[in-house]
Design an enzyme around this catalytic site. Sequence first.
Site, PDB file in Angstrom:
ATOM      1  N   LYS A   1      -3.020  -7.906   6.298  1.00 29.24           N
ATOM      2  CA  LYS A   1      -1.815  -6.590   5.330  1.00 29.24           C
ATOM      3  C   LYS A   1      -1.211  -7.709   4.297  1.00 29.24           C
ATOM      4  O   LYS A   1       0.032  -7.151   3.265  1.00 29.24           O
ATOM      5  CB  LYS A   1      -1.151  -5.222   5.979  1.00 29.24           C
ATOM      6  CG  LYS A   1      -2.073  -4.451   6.696  1.00 29.24           C
ATOM      7  CD  LYS A   1      -1.340  -3.540   6.746  1.00 29.24           C
ATOM      8  CE  LYS A   1      -2.409  -2.169   7.236  1.00 29.24           C
ATOM      9  NZ  LYS A   1      -2.879  -2.956   8.462  1.00 29.24           N
TER      10      LYS A   1
HETATM   11  C1  PLP Z   1      -4.257  -1.092   8.471  1.00 25.51           C
HETATM   12  C2  PLP Z   1      -5.471  -1.665  10.261  1.00 25.51           C
HETATM   13  C3  PLP Z   1      -6.493  -1.409   9.622  1.00 25.51           C
HETATM   14  C4  PLP Z   1      -7.022  -0.204   9.193  1.00 25.51           C
HETATM   15  O1  PLP Z   1      -6.573  -0.715   7.356  1.00 25.51           O
HETATM   16  P1  PLP Z   1      -6.625   0.890   6.328  1.00 25.51           P
HETATM   17  O2  PLP Z   1      -6.878  -0.423   5.181  1.00 25.51           O
HETATM   18  O3  PLP Z   1      -5.625   1.535   6.515  1.00 25.51           O
HETATM   19  O4  PLP Z   1      -7.920   1.368   6.462  1.00 25.51           O
HETATM   20  C5  PLP Z   1      -7.311  -2.392  10.113  1.00 25.51           C
HETATM   21  N1  PLP Z   1      -7.213  -3.250  10.847  1.00 25.51           N
HETATM   22  C6  PLP Z   1      -6.230  -3.536  11.357  1.00 25.51           C
HETATM   23  C7  PLP Z   1      -5.308  -5.178  12.261  1.00 25.51           C
HETATM   24  C8  PLP Z   1      -5.100  -3.291  10.718  1.00 25.51           C
HETATM   25  O5  PLP Z   1      -3.301  -3.827  10.765  1.00 25.51           O
END
Ligand code: PLP
Length: 431
Positions: free
Chosen positions: A107
């Site tokens: 993210k």
């Molecule tokens: C947010 C997150 C996900 C999920 O991603 P999405 O884009 O919401 O499907 C998977 N793994 C981790 C470690 C995350 O932080």
Amino acid sequence: MKFYSLNKKAAEVSFKDAVINGIAPDRGLYFPREINPLPASFFENIEDLTDHEIAFEAIKQFVSDSIPENILKEIIHSVLDFPFPVVELEKNVATLELFHGPTLAFKDVGARFMAHCLGYFSEGQNSEVTVLVATSGDTGGAVANGFLGVKGVNVVILYPSGKVSDIQERQLTTLGQNITALEVNGNFDDCQNMVKTAFLDSDLKSEIKLTSANSINVARWLPQMFYFLFTYKKLKSRKQPIVFSVPSGNFGNICAGMVAQKLGMPVAHFIAATNVNDTVPRFMHTQEYTPKTSKSTISNAMDVGDPSNFIRIRNLYKNNFEELKNNLSSYSFTDKETKRAILKIYNSSNYIADPHGAVGYLGLKEYQKDKSNTLGVFLETAHPVKFLDVVEETLKLKLPIPSQIQSVLEKDKVSFKIDTYDELKSYLLKK
Ligand SMILES: *Cc1c(COP(=O)(O)O)cnc(C)c1O
């Protein structure tokens, strides 16, 4: 490029307004009017381009006149200043490590890109923007880190009390400055609902300028296509059909990969791997979309019962189920299976996966059962140290703590507890 609302009852807007609004006034998600494929020569010669050039070419049409090209290039340089290694663990099974950014989760890419865009849009403005965001785990830290110190922007993060890991909680509660953490007595869906309610609240909207930094925001969602393209560049010479398995919660990451495919990137298939929050796997089976309340799991960043971005995926395939099914498979796994996978990956490849990556691995293995000729890449979406207790207990070992984490462990948590939407509202109005 103009963005329209998927609810089709709001005006089309520029990239800038889509970023500032977060969600359209009719509550719809913004979606690009068109996705123009890149020229075939882009993919034929992709190995001659730097990652920064790839990212620029990929995102340019979406940002268009909202940010001048030289500024967009600078933003890409500052956002993408860490590596995206692809590590081969078994024959035809590789992992794309997305945890080399400042908060050790994928993210960071979207959150930093959005923070830079909003910082640019806020220059010379005298009113402040409040970024309101709900987190199921890693969004909070990435957003807090990406926006820390950005002038003209206040960040308010809602997270479910007791449902994020200790390290995740510290990453979003210890920074101070323009970042505030609200600890909600409830689950992630409650947090997300409060955020959605706030966006519809006309009293609030007349007092403060609100936007969202969840993956519903186009500036967080679209840049996530970058590392799919970087991976294609690395694996192209293998001349095998490439498939991506994406551990999914809100389905923003996988949807960005699908946008890269629409840009012309040759990919054979996508796999959406989930924990027991299996709304999409059930949909792919029954064609009926029936969201459920989210359940807590060890892969907590994917504890989402009603994934916001799935509607974007359906739209990418024009709501044609057959076409979607040819491109996407989806499987769900329990915590027990996930722990077993962590152990298996460690024993057979001497690699430490986090619970989310392990779910991605399981999805890939399931798909490859009868597609063993594919070159599979599962996304390692966070560093295993972020899920210290589960990983250490499963593998019976101690993980070294990286310096980025050490520094938050030394700071004190500051959060405000809230129970209801009204408390959120009065907090925002007091600010
Ligand atoms: C947010 C997150 C996900 C999920 O991603 P999405 O884009 O919401 O499907 C998977 N793994 C981790 C470690 C995350 O932080």
